[in-house]
Design an enzyme around this catalytic site. Sequence first.
Site, PDB file in Angstrom:
ATOM      1  N   ALA A  11       0.841  -1.208   0.000  1.00 57.12           N
ATOM      2  CA  ALA A  11       0.000   0.000   0.000  1.00 57.12           C
ATOM      3  C   ALA A  11       0.870   1.250   0.000  1.00 57.12           C
ATOM      4  O   ALA A  11       0.541   2.267   0.594  1.00 57.12           O
ATOM      5  CB  ALA A  11      -0.927  -0.014   1.207  1.00 57.12           C
ATOM      6  N   GLY A  12       2.012   1.163  -0.664  1.00 56.69           N
ATOM      7  CA  GLY A  12       2.910   2.311  -0.784  1.00 56.69           C
ATOM      8  C   GLY A  12       2.462   3.215  -1.927  1.00 56.69           C
ATOM      9  O   GLY A  12       1.271   3.274  -2.261  1.00 56.69           O
ATOM     10  N   PHE A  13       3.416   3.886  -2.538  1.00 58.18           N
ATOM     11  CA  PHE A  13       3.075   4.848  -3.587  1.00 58.18           C
ATOM     12  C   PHE A  13       2.379   4.180  -4.774  1.00 58.18           C
ATOM     13  O   PHE A  13       1.338   4.642  -5.231  1.00 58.18           O
ATOM     14  CB  PHE A  13       4.327   5.608  -4.048  1.00 58.18           C
ATOM     15  CG  PHE A  13       4.724   6.697  -3.093  1.00 58.18           C
ATOM     16  CD1 PHE A  13       4.070   7.921  -3.102  1.00 58.18           C
ATOM     17  CD2 PHE A  13       5.738   6.494  -2.168  1.00 58.18           C
ATOM     18  CE1 PHE A  13       4.423   8.926  -2.216  1.00 58.18           C
ATOM     19  CE2 PHE A  13       6.101   7.497  -1.278  1.00 58.18           C
ATOM     20  CZ  PHE A  13       5.442   8.714  -1.296  1.00 58.18           C
ATOM     21  N   VAL A  14       2.972   3.087  -5.272  1.00 56.43           N
ATOM     22  CA  VAL A  14       2.383   2.448  -6.457  1.00 56.43           C
ATOM     23  C   VAL A  14       1.055   1.777  -6.097  1.00 56.43           C
ATOM     24  O   VAL A  14       0.050   1.944  -6.799  1.00 56.43           O
ATOM     25  CB  VAL A  14       3.352   1.407  -7.078  1.00 56.43           C
ATOM     26  CG1 VAL A  14       2.694   0.719  -8.270  1.00 56.43           C
ATOM     27  CG2 VAL A  14       4.654   2.062  -7.513  1.00 56.43           C
ATOM     28  N   GLY A  15       1.048   1.038  -4.988  1.00 57.83           N
ATOM     29  CA  GLY A  15      -0.156   0.286  -4.612  1.00 57.83           C
ATOM     30  C   GLY A  15      -1.344   1.186  -4.321  1.00 57.83           C
ATOM     31  O   GLY A  15      -2.462   0.961  -4.819  1.00 57.83           O
ATOM     32  N   ARG A  89      17.723  -1.156 -10.947  1.00 60.53           N
ATOM     33  CA  ARG A  89      16.622  -2.030 -10.500  1.00 60.53           C
ATOM     34  C   ARG A  89      17.184  -3.343  -9.960  1.00 60.53           C
ATOM     35  O   ARG A  89      16.614  -3.943  -9.049  1.00 60.53           O
ATOM     36  CB  ARG A  89      15.655  -2.285 -11.660  1.00 60.53           C
ATOM     37  CG  ARG A  89      14.919  -1.017 -12.113  1.00 60.53           C
ATOM     38  CD  ARG A  89      13.932  -1.306 -13.244  1.00 60.53           C
ATOM     39  NE  ARG A  89      13.234  -0.107 -13.699  1.00 60.53           N
ATOM     40  CZ  ARG A  89      13.649   0.666 -14.715  1.00 60.53           C
ATOM     41  NH1 ARG A  89      14.760   0.384 -15.364  1.00 60.53           N
ATOM     42  NH2 ARG A  89      12.945   1.730 -15.076  1.00 60.53           N
ATOM     43  N   ARG A 152       5.919   6.244 -21.611  1.00 63.17           N
ATOM     44  CA  ARG A 152       6.961   7.292 -21.538  1.00 63.17           C
ATOM     45  C   ARG A 152       7.369   7.728 -22.935  1.00 63.17           C
ATOM     46  O   ARG A 152       7.486   8.926 -23.225  1.00 63.17           O
ATOM     47  CB  ARG A 152       8.158   6.759 -20.744  1.00 63.17           C
ATOM     48  CG  ARG A 152       7.851   6.675 -19.261  1.00 63.17           C
ATOM     49  CD  ARG A 152       9.032   6.211 -18.427  1.00 63.17           C
ATOM     50  NE  ARG A 152       8.681   6.322 -17.014  1.00 63.17           N
ATOM     51  CZ  ARG A 152       9.034   5.452 -16.069  1.00 63.17           C
ATOM     52  NH1 ARG A 152       9.758   4.389 -16.379  1.00 63.17           N
ATOM     53  NH2 ARG A 152       8.672   5.635 -14.819  1.00 63.17           N
ATOM     54  N   HIS A 176      12.727  -4.767 -18.529  1.00 62.03           N
ATOM     55  CA  HIS A 176      12.437  -3.432 -17.977  1.00 62.03           C
ATOM     56  C   HIS A 176      13.708  -2.870 -17.336  1.00 62.03           C
ATOM     57  O   HIS A 176      13.785  -2.659 -16.140  1.00 62.03           O
ATOM     58  CB  HIS A 176      11.311  -3.570 -16.949  1.00 62.03           C
ATOM     59  CG  HIS A 176      10.834  -2.272 -16.387  1.00 62.03           C
ATOM     60  ND1 HIS A 176      10.502  -1.190 -17.167  1.00 62.03           N
ATOM     61  CD2 HIS A 176      10.617  -1.881 -15.101  1.00 62.03           C
ATOM     62  CE1 HIS A 176      10.112  -0.200 -16.385  1.00 62.03           C
ATOM     63  NE2 HIS A 176      10.181  -0.583 -15.134  1.00 62.03           N
TER      64      HIS A 176
END
Length: 309
Positions: A11-15, A89, A152, A176
Amino acid sequence: MGRKKISIIGAGFVGATAAHWAAEKELGDVVLVDILEGIPQGKALDLFEASPVEGFDAKVVGTNGYEETKDSDVVIITSGVPRKPGMSREDLLEVNKKIIESVVAQVVEKSPKAMLILVTNPLDTMTYLAVKKSGFPKQRVIGMAGILDTARFKAFIALELDVSVEDIQTLLLGGHGDEMVPLPRYTTISGIPLSQLLPKERIDRLVDRTRKGGGEIVNLLKTGSAFYAPSAAAVQMTEAILKDKKRILPCCVYLDGEYGLKDICFGVPIKLGAAGVESIIELQLTEEERALVSKSAASVKKSIAELKL
Ligand code: APR
């Protein structure tokens, strides 16, 4: 007939942003899971409290366990550490490997029929890990990368030409990472080949910026990585699956001989619908494009070897 269930792990930024897009599009009810106590509950309640204002009907709940995720239709996995400036990454592999292993085991137990969408980096390697650890058919485990990377490229082309982002079509192959392979030859603006609208050196500059697009955001944010575009891309995949749209999108999938590659998760164009990966599309490539794909595949293979499965 009930609503679809979308669980989002992390539940961070992406979630949390994925929860926002998914609920607002009324794709289904959303369950937000995180190990941090209070965070998923608080973000979920806050988002649900936005629904009367924005006028969407979707329940949003937050939890620290997996009971609420039972029988999810789609599970988006974003749990894990993001990069900081100076990191690749690949630097995330060790720590995120442990997180993905434990998350996938718990997701699979509660939702044996779900479609898994991986977002955690290093993306191709984490998707491979999820294919192996879930035991799911390869059609049901898909990594999100190509939609973000092409988004992008499209965004940069739209800025350069001062045209609508909606009129740009493009494709991309590969892992990626900075060796991803944007395909200007498969890029059109309302059917007009990109090469008729921009000279080669300007296209090359946009390709280069696309390859390093993730790093550009990390360097600006300093404390984390991109989240609006990655979460939007994961939700576009969710929508394609739940609405059986059969969209042609670049996604990271398990290859078994396609593009001459075996036992690897790699970005290729697929048909994405209710059955997950409904087909893999093999593009005709030039010698030069093939060489770039081989180079990217070699990097992904090296990373997968580091999983030591
Ligand atoms: N189970 C559930 N959630 C977990 C677990 C776990 N085992 N381990 C970590 N998390 C949670 C963290 O508590 C945190 O809230 O994952 C969340 C990650 O959120 P952020 O740190 O904000 O990272 P974010 O920017 O969302 O990126 C997540 O997606 O794009 C990739 O590279 C990025 O790997 C990173 C991932």
